[in-house]
Design a protein around this motif. Structure first.
Motif, PDB file in Angstrom:
ATOM      1  N   GLU A 111       0.815  -1.220   0.000  1.00 15.35           N
ATOM      2  CA  GLU A 111       0.000   0.000   0.000  1.00 15.35           C
ATOM      3  C   GLU A 111       0.846   1.267   0.000  1.00 15.35           C
ATOM      4  O   GLU A 111       0.427   2.291  -0.530  1.00 15.35           O
ATOM      5  CB  GLU A 111      -0.961   0.013   1.192  1.00 15.35           C
ATOM      6  N   ILE A 112       2.041   1.205   0.601  1.00 23.79           N
ATOM      7  CA  ILE A 112       2.892   2.406   0.638  1.00 23.79           C
ATOM      8  C   ILE A 112       4.004   2.360  -0.409  1.00 23.79           C
ATOM      9  O   ILE A 112       4.805   3.291  -0.497  1.00 23.79           O
ATOM     10  CB  ILE A 112       3.490   2.650   2.041  1.00 23.79           C
ATOM     11  N   ASN A 115      -5.588  11.850  10.218  1.00 20.00           N
ATOM     12  CA  ASN A 115      -4.408  11.731   9.351  1.00 20.00           C
ATOM     13  C   ASN A 115      -4.727  10.931   8.096  1.00 20.00           C
ATOM     14  O   ASN A 115      -4.328  11.305   6.996  1.00 20.00           O
ATOM     15  CB  ASN A 115      -3.254  11.058  10.094  1.00 20.00           C
ATOM     16  N   CYS A 116      -5.417   9.831   8.258  1.00 23.89           N
ATOM     17  CA  CYS A 116      -5.734   8.986   7.103  1.00 23.89           C
ATOM     18  C   CYS A 116      -6.633   9.718   6.109  1.00 23.89           C
ATOM     19  O   CYS A 116      -6.490   9.545   4.899  1.00 23.89           O
ATOM     20  CB  CYS A 116      -6.392   7.689   7.567  1.00 23.89           C
ATOM     21  N   LEU A 117      -7.544  10.539   6.591  1.00 22.45           N
ATOM     22  CA  LEU A 117      -8.405  11.300   5.681  1.00 22.45           C
ATOM     23  C   LEU A 117      -7.584  12.272   4.833  1.00 22.45           C
ATOM     24  O   LEU A 117      -7.776  12.363   3.624  1.00 22.45           O
ATOM     25  CB  LEU A 117      -9.456  12.074   6.475  1.00 22.45           C
ATOM     26  N   PHE A 118      -6.672  12.982   5.456  1.00 15.41           N
ATOM     27  CA  PHE A 118      -5.875  13.965   4.714  1.00 15.41           C
ATOM     28  C   PHE A 118      -4.837  13.311   3.808  1.00 15.41           C
ATOM     29  O   PHE A 118      -4.484  13.871   2.773  1.00 15.41           O
ATOM     30  CB  PHE A 118      -5.202  14.954   5.668  1.00 15.41           C
ATOM     31  N   GLU A 119      -4.346  12.146   4.198  1.00 11.45           N
ATOM     32  CA  GLU A 119      -3.361  11.459   3.360  1.00 11.45           C
ATOM     33  C   GLU A 119      -3.994  10.914   2.082  1.00 11.45           C
ATOM     34  O   GLU A 119      -3.290  10.626   1.129  1.00 11.45           O
ATOM     35  CB  GLU A 119      -2.712  10.317   4.143  1.00 11.45           C
ATOM     36  N   GLN A 120      -5.287  10.731   2.085  1.00 12.75           N
ATOM     37  CA  GLN A 120      -6.030  10.202   0.941  1.00 12.75           C
ATOM     38  C   GLN A 120      -5.437   8.891   0.436  1.00 12.75           C
ATOM     39  O   GLN A 120      -5.329   8.661  -0.765  1.00 12.75           O
ATOM     40  CB  GLN A 120      -6.120  11.242  -0.175  1.00 12.75           C
TER      41      GLN A 120
END
Length: 159
Positions: A36-37, A126-131
């Protein structure tokens, strides 16, 4: 009544390594997380492991060190009197209060609940902004939710 328990803080900090060892194991979520990364095993091996694990412990210790302020509600009484009675600032009424209420809400379950409530909004934001993908968000959030829940339980329940 000791509000800051350094052995509990140390164990709570170390618990993040135990959870991480299991959580990010290739047989659990490690391979999915790496995909994923965009991480490869070759790239992972290029990292300075002493620096990575050393700083990881420092950061885990800092999280565990601040956790008592969230999970041990008696810190409010301590703040009102200006410090622990050993420092000489607290009146005898503080000692009487702590004798009566020093262990109220001092359970593993209560600490776990507060640890969860501390972790969830921070990591989810954080997960929301990282998309990033849902899988990445679930793996990363899941790790921190478990770690903070466990830290809260250890610190609040260990008397």
């Amino acid at each position: 009544m000791e509000l800051i328990n350094f052995p509990a803080i140390l164990v709570a900090a170390l618990s993040s390594f135990v959870v991480g060892f299991v959580w990010y194991n290739p047989k659990v979520f490690g391979t999915i997380w790496m995909n994923e990364i965009g991480m490869t095993e070759e790239k992972a091996k290029q990292g300075n492991m002493v620096k990575i694990f050393g700083l990881t412990f420092v950061f885990a210790f800092l999280l565990a060190f601040i956790m008592p302020a969230f999970v041990i509600h008696q810190f409010g009484a301590l703040g009102m009197v200006g410090g622990p009675s050993e420092v000489g600032k607290a009146l005898p009424s503080y000692a009487a209060f702590m004798a009566d209420y020093g262990n109220v809400f001092r359970t593993y379950q209560h600490g776990a609940m507060i640890g969860l409530f501390v972790a969830l909004p921070v990591i989810a934001t954080n997960c929301l902004f990282e998309q990033k993908s849902f899988r990445y968000a679930a793996i990363t959030s899941g790790y921190w939710i478990i770690v903070m829940t466990l830290m809260g339980a250890i610190i609040c329940g260990w008397k």
